[in-house]
Design a protein around this motif. Sequence first.
Motif, mmCIF file in Angstrom:
data_model
loop_
_atom_site.group_PDB
_atom_site.id
_atom_site.type_symbol
_atom_site.label_atom_id
_atom_site.label_comp_id
_atom_site.label_asym_id
_atom_site.label_seq_id
_atom_site.Cartn_x
_atom_site.Cartn_y
_atom_site.Cartn_z
ATOM 1 N N PRO A 206 0.804 -1.232 0.000
ATOM 2 C CA PRO A 206 0.000 0.000 0.000
ATOM 3 C C PRO A 206 0.835 1.281 0.000
ATOM 4 C CG PRO A 206 0.126 -0.872 2.225
ATOM 5 C CD PRO A 206 0.905 -1.833 1.350
ATOM 6 N N VAL A 207 2.160 1.161 -0.139
ATOM 7 C CA VAL A 207 3.056 2.312 -0.026
ATOM 8 C C VAL A 207 3.619 2.676 -1.402
ATOM 9 C CG1 VAL A 207 5.154 3.208 1.041
ATOM 10 C CG2 VAL A 207 3.676 1.643 2.325
ATOM 11 N N ILE A 208 3.547 3.955 -1.759
ATOM 12 C CA ILE A 208 4.127 4.428 -3.007
ATOM 13 C C ILE A 208 5.640 4.555 -2.835
ATOM 14 C CG2 ILE A 208 4.195 6.303 -4.693
ATOM 15 C CD1 ILE A 208 1.353 7.002 -3.920
ATOM 16 N N LYS A 593 -15.974 -2.769 1.111
ATOM 17 C CA LYS A 593 -15.097 -1.795 0.448
ATOM 18 C C LYS A 593 -15.709 -0.394 0.492
ATOM 19 C CE LYS A 593 -14.647 -4.246 -3.401
ATOM 20 N NZ LYS A 593 -14.160 -4.649 -4.746
ATOM 21 N N GLY A 594 -17.026 -0.298 0.397
ATOM 22 C CA GLY A 594 -17.686 1.008 0.472
ATOM 23 C C GLY A 594 -17.524 1.660 1.835
ATOM 24 N N VAL A 756 -6.015 -0.004 3.900
ATOM 25 C CA VAL A 756 -7.114 -0.977 3.935
ATOM 26 C C VAL A 756 -7.877 -0.958 2.613
ATOM 27 C CG1 VAL A 756 -9.281 -1.602 5.057
ATOM 28 C CG2 VAL A 756 -7.336 -0.856 6.441
ATOM 29 N N VAL A 757 -8.192 0.240 2.128
ATOM 30 C CA VAL A 757 -8.902 0.364 0.849
ATOM 31 C C VAL A 757 -8.089 -0.268 -0.267
ATOM 32 C CG1 VAL A 757 -9.737 2.010 -0.879
ATOM 33 C CG2 VAL A 757 -10.165 2.431 1.539
ATOM 34 N N PHE A 758 -6.795 0.006 -0.270
ATOM 35 C CA PHE A 758 -5.924 -0.534 -1.312
ATOM 36 C C PHE A 758 -5.848 -2.053 -1.227
ATOM 37 C CE2 PHE A 758 -1.831 -1.851 -3.032
ATOM 38 C CZ PHE A 758 -1.795 -1.172 -4.236
ATOM 39 N N MET A 759 -5.703 -2.591 -0.016
ATOM 40 C CA MET A 759 -5.548 -4.041 0.148
ATOM 41 C C MET A 759 -6.823 -4.791 -0.227
ATOM 42 S SD MET A 759 -3.139 -4.409 3.584
ATOM 43 C CE MET A 759 -4.159 -3.405 4.667
#
Length: 806
Positions: A206-208, A593-594, A756-759
């Motif tokens: 999740p890290v850029i 996810k929402g 969390v959203v990304f995962m």
Amino acid sequence: MKRFASFCFFSCNIVSLLFIFSTALDTISKDSPIKDGHTIVSAGGNFELGFFSPGNSKNRYIGIWYKNLPKGKEVVWVANRVNPLNDTSGILTISSKGIALLNSTRDVIWSSNSSTHLRNPVAQLLDSGNLVLKDGSGVNLKDYAWQSFDYPGNTLLPGMKIGRNLATGLYWTLSSWKSSDDPSPGRYVDRLDTSGYPQIFLWEGPVIKYSSGIWNGRFFAGGPNLKPNPYYTFEFVNNNKEIYYKYDLITSLPTRVVLNPAGLIQRFLWIGRNQNWFLYSTGQMDNCDRYALCGQFARCDINDSPSCDCLRGFQPKYQQEWDAADWSSGCVRRTPLECGTSDRFMKYSSVKLPDTRHSWFDKSIGLEECQMLCLKNCSCTAYSNLDVRDGGSGCLLWFNELVDIREYAELMQDLYVRMAASEVGSGQMGKTRKAIIATVSIISATVLGFLSWSAMRRKKRERGEREGKDDMEFPLFDLMTISAATNNFSSDNIIGKGGFGPVYRGKLLSGPEIAVKKLSKHSRQGLEELKNEVVLISKLQHRNLVRLLGCCLEGEERMLIYEYMPNNSLDFFVFDEIRRGQLLWEDRFRIAKGIARGLLYLHQDSRLRIIHRDLKTSNILLDSKLNPKISDFGLARIIGGDQHESRTKRVIGTYGYMSPEYAVDGKFSVKSDVFSLGVLLLEIVSGRKNRMFCHPDHHHNLIGHAWLLWNGGKALELIDECLNESFVESQVLRCVHVALLCVQKLTVDRPPVASVVFMLSHEEVALPQPKEPGFFIERSTAETDDSNEKRCINYNDLTLTILIPR
């Protein structure tokens, strides 16, 4: 002569047979599957497809590699990355449904999943390295039903794309191998981001880790080494159908771009003279290419020491950390903006422009109009041209923080950063002007404050019983209207009840249905909570947050009027023995996810940084399409953008959803909401309440039960029985995995909600192993008996207040 004729006839037949055979060497059909040990080769001999074992692994995969290069197999694409074969019995076949890889028991372990039904399906390996599926009835037919170029692995070949098809929603991404022995998706993903102006990010989970910067018309701003050359051409396409980057060969010299297991983006050229691959360039050239190394409102210059420096008019947010070479917290303004046309802009030349995820752009306007648009918007912090060609064109505006700026002498692009006018001035004149402005501002603020205070006192005296309305600045409904809408607050119209009081369903004369939250006289939540909810939610707009229409403050009545949610709340379904079956796994996963996206908006993307403090299933409402909307902001708190946590002597929330540090010490933060979100995810998967959960083999709550199953490799046993026919195993396991990361005991271990959203949205991303959850303590038998469960059910539906002494 006869012998010569016979020889010619025989030779011609041989040649004809060889020709026919050679034309089939690059294809797979129904009648000619590929077995382990056999391959097909593209017509020009560039690429080969077959079974292989990478490195020291014994697993077998279907892959494509360079055919005639002697430096071993440089595999450029793998079909069954996540499902290897453990023996040599695999067969690659073709059917009307597409390409399929079968194991020894003839089970499908990978397929192309083509949606097009083909009468005469043929798979062909092209000289570009692209494996295509098409109808073999035509000649040179390029209408492909499926192609491997649409599903890149760790290698970008000429003609492949990185980006997104806006019409189909298909993403073209690169993902690293786990290791040289394991081609399954590793820790790194190179992916286009289309929020704001498009740019390509390299993610580690999740890290850029690295940003390409924007496409400035010539190349990516974060990769100035991408220049015209004699080996390949490149382009970036951005229209209403597709957004992508690709390159094509000028010569026949083989070249490839690889995302390696260490997260480096490398371009290789084949050098025939020494028969080896030459590293031509690397995406990440130096330390300044680390994403946001210097934090917000700072720039990185690799030729300086230290490399990070605050922009002019800014200073380190935490000087002690900055002096210790920890620049991640970045810089803050010395002088606040005046939010008007008096603000000025500081020009920075030859820089990589900041992250554009929070940006706006218009290709049709110029720099002067761009500046005026920025000045008119108080949130605008910088502007620039989009395209550097022909003197520059287009407008790009940034909002909020500026991150990932670096110096590049090769770049001919300017960034204009908004500053207070006093910061642009210099010398004694600047100081004098600053002092005058400060003095005038103080006097003006004092006078205005006194006048406002006097006016407010006068209004309160005049309005009396309507005290509180002036603070809310929100649409007001009169009591008669709300009473008529709810049939005089008929008990038949009650659709819910909580610590605040009942919720009524109603219908206004103007048409729309409403939900009326009426504050009970005996409610443990009072006027302060109600006013808090109005002030907060009136400033929030998101599709996963419930919409507040107005309020009613008349006499002793205190009511909030919401949009009506026809499907009630989430607990209305998941905890009911009959209705739980109406929520299929697809619905539950979408709801999960929402909820996460709504919480991300509260924590990060809204104008205010908000901690909900009472996230639970009964506070998740569902609209007519079962879209989730977070509700009940009576207990929510606003915290500053630089504030990490807060503390209260009045602990308010719901048992079963409170994080340990909040329930015990009164400490709350965004990580408290993340803990509650983790509990929600477990409840969505299992259909069981955390605090009410009981099991014959132990006395743990739902969190503890999930932890035991996870450690025992039995996480799927957690799933609600009614989902046995609809669940997707990988999604369930990921949901449980993410939930356990959210409910870890220590706040520092829990992921931020952005992660969390990304995962939840990216199954290809590897997740860390969760640590022991909070409240992993068995309860006594007395706490889990039937009588107590009835008592707990009553408490679980209410918001509790715990008073902690000083």
